[in-house]
Design a protein around this motif. Structure first.
Motif, mmCIF file in Angstrom:
data_model
loop_
_atom_site.group_PDB
_atom_site.id
_atom_site.type_symbol
_atom_site.label_atom_id
_atom_site.label_comp_id
_atom_site.label_asym_id
_atom_site.label_seq_id
_atom_site.Cartn_x
_atom_site.Cartn_y
_atom_site.Cartn_z
ATOM 1 N N ALA A 41 0.837 -1.202 0.000
ATOM 2 C CA ALA A 41 0.000 0.000 0.000
ATOM 3 C C ALA A 41 0.870 1.249 0.000
ATOM 4 O O ALA A 41 0.570 2.235 -0.689
ATOM 5 N N LEU A 42 1.953 1.219 0.794
ATOM 6 C CA LEU A 42 2.856 2.375 0.814
ATOM 7 C C LEU A 42 3.507 2.590 -0.560
ATOM 8 O O LEU A 42 3.701 3.726 -1.002
ATOM 9 N N LEU A 97 1.742 6.799 -6.757
ATOM 10 C CA LEU A 97 0.778 7.835 -7.118
ATOM 11 C C LEU A 97 1.339 9.229 -6.864
ATOM 12 O O LEU A 97 1.188 10.137 -7.689
ATOM 13 N N ALA A 98 1.984 9.372 -5.712
ATOM 14 C CA ALA A 98 2.586 10.677 -5.399
ATOM 15 C C ALA A 98 3.689 11.030 -6.394
ATOM 16 O O ALA A 98 3.799 12.174 -6.859
ATOM 17 N N LEU A 142 0.889 4.210 -2.837
ATOM 18 C CA LEU A 142 0.761 5.634 -2.521
ATOM 19 C C LEU A 142 1.987 6.414 -2.993
ATOM 20 O O LEU A 142 1.874 7.525 -3.515
#
Length: 272
Positions: free
Chosen positions: A18-19, A25-26, A22
């Motif tokens: 999940a990290l 995406l960032a 994210l």
């Protein structure tokens, strides 16, 4: 079994995955934002110089954006632990294949970029390049379109243009019109020159500075050969060229000069 595998993955590596999502995406959002800023700055710099065509600027901005986006995608894949070495090798191989297949087109494109930046000529200029003489109708990324004096549309590859000598007849405010006039041996050459000076100067669009050059160019068996060279703007070159010949005929006719003829001795030698 599948459910157990999924549950095991989520319980052991779910948080880490999940990290990574994210982070990816960032990285994508921030990367695209930075790419937009870089492309915009490059576009403004090129537009400020006013030496690069607007079409070429948009083309270069698109190429830069695609290349930077490709680098961003490779960086995001690296976040997930995907080794990008194989991708880089794949892209390199594809680049070589495309380069070999499109070497001529790529050469014309590269030459077109240099022509857009260096600007040895522009649309509307009368030039001689790659063996073609005429007026530039279009300066494209791959080829230059020239309309020859006999109204033939000619497309020349930019690579051939930049590899050859380029003569721009429109770059200077005026150019010289080269004509010749022959007088008979019995005619006083200085008298002929004196009669021609006012006649040539009176031709429309002939410049007074510099004044027309009218001198003895060489001697021939028939008589002296005079150079008659008025100066004019490129737009009026051909009309002045034709009007100069008309003025020579009218001036010599009014003066009653005889037509230059080959001496009898030379005619006898030629006949023998």
């Amino acid at each position: 079994m599948n459910t157990e595998v999924i549950w095991t993955f989520l319980s052991t590596q779910g948080a880490d995955f999940a990290l990574k999502v994210l982070g990816a995406l960032a990285a994508w959002v921030v990367g695209r934002w930075l790419i937009g800023i870089v492309v915009a700055l490059i576009g403004r710099a090129l537009e400020a110089g006013k030496r690069v065509d607007a079409t070429l600027i948009q083309y270069l901005k698109s190429i830069i954006s695609v290349l930077l986006t490709l680098v961003l995608v490779l960086a995001i894949l690296d976040i997930f632990g995907v080794h990008t070495t194989s991708f880089a090798a794949l892209f390199a191989g594809a680049g070589l294949a495309i380069g070999a297949a499109w070497s001529g087109m790529l050469g014309n494109f590269a030459a077109g970029v240099f022509l857009q930046v260096l600007r040895p000529y522009k649309v509307g200029d009368f030039i001689s390049a790659a063996g073609v003489t005429g007026t530039v109708k279009e300066l494209g990324l791959f080829a230059t379109t020239i309309v020859t004096p006999d109204n033939v549309l000619t497309v020349v590859g930019n690579n051939k243009v930049i590899a050859d000598t380029i003569q721009n007849y429109s770059a200077e405010p005026y150019r010289r019109v080269d004509c010749v006039a022959k007088v008979a041996n019995s005619v006083d050459a200085q008298d002929a020159i004196a009669r021609l000076r006012p006649a040539i100067a009176a031709i429309p669009n002939v410049r007074t500075t510099p004044a027309p050059d009218i001198e003895i160019l060489q001697f021939t068996p028939e008589g002296p050969l005079l150079c008659v060279r008025p100066y004019t703007h490129t737009d009026h070159y051909w009309q002045v060229y034709f009007d100069t010949h008309k003025a020579i005929v009218a001036t010599f006719g009014a003066a009653g000069y005889p037509v230059p003829e080959t001496p009898v001795a030379h005619r006898m030698v030629a006949a023998g």
